[in-house]
Write a protein that holds these residues in place. Structure first.
Motif, mmCIF file in Angstrom:
data_model
loop_
_atom_site.group_PDB
_atom_site.id
_atom_site.type_symbol
_atom_site.label_atom_id
_atom_site.label_comp_id
_atom_site.label_asym_id
_atom_site.label_seq_id
_atom_site.Cartn_x
_atom_site.Cartn_y
_atom_site.Cartn_z
ATOM 1 N N PRO A 1 11.059 -48.488 2.521
ATOM 2 C CA PRO A 1 10.343 -49.200 3.597
ATOM 3 C C PRO A 1 11.322 -49.861 4.547
ATOM 4 O O PRO A 1 12.386 -50.341 4.140
ATOM 5 C CB PRO A 1 9.519 -50.247 2.834
ATOM 6 N N THR B 1 9.922 -54.359 8.110
ATOM 7 C CA THR B 1 8.922 -55.353 7.749
ATOM 8 C C THR B 1 9.499 -56.735 8.064
ATOM 9 O O THR B 1 9.148 -57.341 9.062
ATOM 10 C CB THR B 1 8.541 -55.217 6.269
ATOM 11 N N LEU C 1 14.981 -57.690 5.178
ATOM 12 C CA LEU C 1 14.877 -56.435 4.440
ATOM 13 C C LEU C 1 15.509 -55.298 5.222
ATOM 14 O O LEU C 1 16.132 -54.397 4.646
ATOM 15 C CB LEU C 1 13.413 -56.113 4.133
ATOM 16 N N HIS C 2 15.359 -55.330 6.533
ATOM 17 C CA HIS C 2 16.010 -54.300 7.344
ATOM 18 C C HIS C 2 17.529 -54.402 7.212
ATOM 19 O O HIS C 2 18.222 -53.376 7.141
ATOM 20 C CB HIS C 2 15.614 -54.439 8.806
ATOM 21 N N THR D 1 11.132 -52.455 -1.910
ATOM 22 C CA THR D 1 9.740 -51.999 -1.884
ATOM 23 C C THR D 1 8.807 -53.117 -2.316
ATOM 24 O O THR D 1 7.750 -53.346 -1.707
ATOM 25 C CB THR D 1 9.571 -50.772 -2.798
ATOM 26 N N SER E 1 8.634 -55.672 0.452
ATOM 27 C CA SER E 1 7.862 -55.161 1.581
ATOM 28 C C SER E 1 6.370 -55.356 1.323
ATOM 29 O O SER E 1 5.616 -55.752 2.216
ATOM 30 C CB SER E 1 8.182 -53.684 1.808
#
Length: 502
Positions: free
Chosen positions: A95, A98, A102-103, A459, A462
């Motif tokens: 993923p 978000t 996390l990116h 994950t 996310s």
């Protein structure tokens, strides 16, 4: 290249095109710019020599990376005993976009220098899954840099390089590579385009006519290429119908014939093409916002566009530009009072576009340096936390709002025992407690498959950003088990400050 050269090249390419391979990537918008080489007959068998001990070929592609372990916090033995195919599938399904935190983790995985999985060969399964994920999230410059350090020279690597060049406006360099490496087996559209780019339009026309005679271009390509080579022949005719899923090569040709295709409904990578000076200000702003939101464009480039000129309209991106310009004037002048007045409107505008972290990176240091008080000082302190700055922790700790005190506890590393304010804060606090990691993550860690455990944590988080509180707890605890405490704090702070639910 003259006409005779063009004809010779055409005849050399024709046999290979008859058996052109299927697309080599799950990314359905890549140009079919090159094809697989024609099969070569096996040489006659010779008596086998006694086997000798050999060092296996190093899987160079899978180890390629741009960021060192010190930069990412990830070990070189990230993949351990994991299966290359399984890892590649998990990277493809990873993923993204978000939470910015996390990116950032995702980009670290995609760009990290690591050892290859222990079962890796030389085909680069993990490398190409990383490269294609970068393309999918619009990280074209990073993808090109990864290609550069990898030294990949096969057709499927050039296919991606060619499309990156088309979207970044560096296609002349890619065409030079194609000219110097005929073994890449360029398709007719790619060869014709590159020949025309060199200025040899007559040779390009010859190649097209030869392809038509051999039946090696379909009707859609024929119509587009014919107009690209001689638009005057089609004056007064209706426009060509745009393809549902144009490739970068088709996108460029449509632009060249005066039928530019809008990029807002196309994959994110196409937004880079709108950043050129030839695009209008609105198109540049829209593209820069999309790319900044995805975490693949420096926020300062967006800031430069916001402040480029005075908005001539209102609503949407124009309101954000106006709000940023008002704040920018106040910050540039060092006017704390004006900054305090402009900050709430700018924050609201950027929140509506999910550009809060980019906004924080633009202005947090300057705002924290201004002598603001009250709610403006609290907002500046929260912006600081979004960028990892603790300058405003004292302001938040003295706040009457329990949420601000919990944010301070996260930032200073003690959220497990801090008073919570809602279900999300309780889930975060649980993740920072001594509870064990979830069984699936524990199994991966016990098998030294740390990279897969990290993908699992991302994950979980996310899902957590969408309201799954168990995912928040389990994802944070897994990050901490991986030794990624700073990342766990960044994720927790963004979960509390940003609203990505619903």
């Amino acid at each position: 290249m003259g006409t005779r050269h063009a004809l010779a090249l055409t005849m050399c390419l024709a046999p290979g095109l008859a058996g052109a391979e299927a697309p080599m990537s799950a990314i359905d918008w890549l140009s079919r710019s090159v094809t697989a080489p024609a099969p070569v007959a096996a040489p006659p068998e010779v008596p086998a020599e006694p086997p000798t001990a050999q060092v296996p070929d190093t899987p160079v592609l899978d180890v390629a990376g741009l960021l060192t372990p010190r930069q990412t916090g990830l070990p070189r033995e990230l993949w351990g005993a994991g299966s290359s195919r399984v890892i590649a599938e998990k990277i493809t399904a990873m993923p993204v976009n978000t939470l910015p935190a996390l990116h950032e983790l995702a980009m670290n995985v995609l760009l990290a220098e690591t050892h290859a999985p222990r079962d890796a060969g030389t085909e680069g399964l993990v490398f190409f899954s990383r490269l294609d994920k970068l393309l999918a999230v619009g990280a074209l410059e990073q993808a090109q840099a990864l290609l550069d350090v990898s030294g990949a020279v096969e057709a499927k690597a050039f296919r991606r390089q060619f499309d990156i060049a088309l979207l970044l406006g560096t296609e002349d360099q890619a065409c030079e590579t194609l000219e110097a490496a005929p073994q890449l087996a360029p398709t007719y559209p790619a060869r014709i385009y590159c020949t025309a780019r060199t200025g040899d339009w007559s040779a390009a026309v010859v190649v097209l006519h030869s392809a038509q005679a051999l039946g090696l271009v379909d009707a859609e390509d024929d119509a587009l290429i014919s107009r690209f080579l001689d638009p005057e022949l089609f004056e007064g005719e209706p426009p060509l119908p745009p393809p549902a899923r144009p490739t970068p090569l088709e996108w460029r040709m449509f632009e060249a014939i005066g039928q530019p295709l809008p990029t807002l409904t196309l994959p994110l990578a196409y937004a880079h093409a709108e950043l050129r000076d030839s695009s209008g200000w609105k198109a540049q702003l829209d593209a820069a916002e999309r790319l900044t939101r995805a975490g693949v464009l420096d926020p300062n480039r967006l800031l430069g566009l916001y402040t480029l000129q005075r908005p001539a309209a209102s609503g949407g991106v124009w309101d954000r530009a106006s709000a940023i310009q008002a704040l920018d004037r106040a910050v540039t002048d060092g006017d704390a009072r004006a900054a305090a007045q402009a900050l709430p409107m700018a924050w609201s505008a950027m929140t509506g576009a999910e550009l809060e972290v980019a906004f924080a990176r633009m202005y947090a240091p300057q705002l924290l340096a201004l002598p603001m008080t009250g709610s403006a000082a609290q907002m500046a302190a929260r912006l600081g936390l979004l960028t990892g700055r603790l300058d405003g922790v004292g302001t938040l700790n003295a706040s009457s709002e329990p949420k601000d005190r919990f944010l301070t506890a996260i930032a200073t590393g003690s959220p497990a025992n801090a008073p919570t304010v809602d279900g999300l804060s309780r889930a975060i606090a649980a993740g920072f407690s001594s509870d064990p990691v979830p069984p699936e993550a524990d199994e991966l860690l016990s098998q030294q498959r740390r990279g897969e455990a990290l993908l699992l944590a991302m994950t979980m988080l996310s899902r957590g950003a969408q309201g799954d509180l168990q995912g928040v707890t389990e994802g944070i605890s897994t990050l901490r088990a991986l030794g990624l405490e700073p990342a766990a704090r960044r994720v927790a702070l963004q979960l509390m400050i940003l609203d990505r639910r619903g």
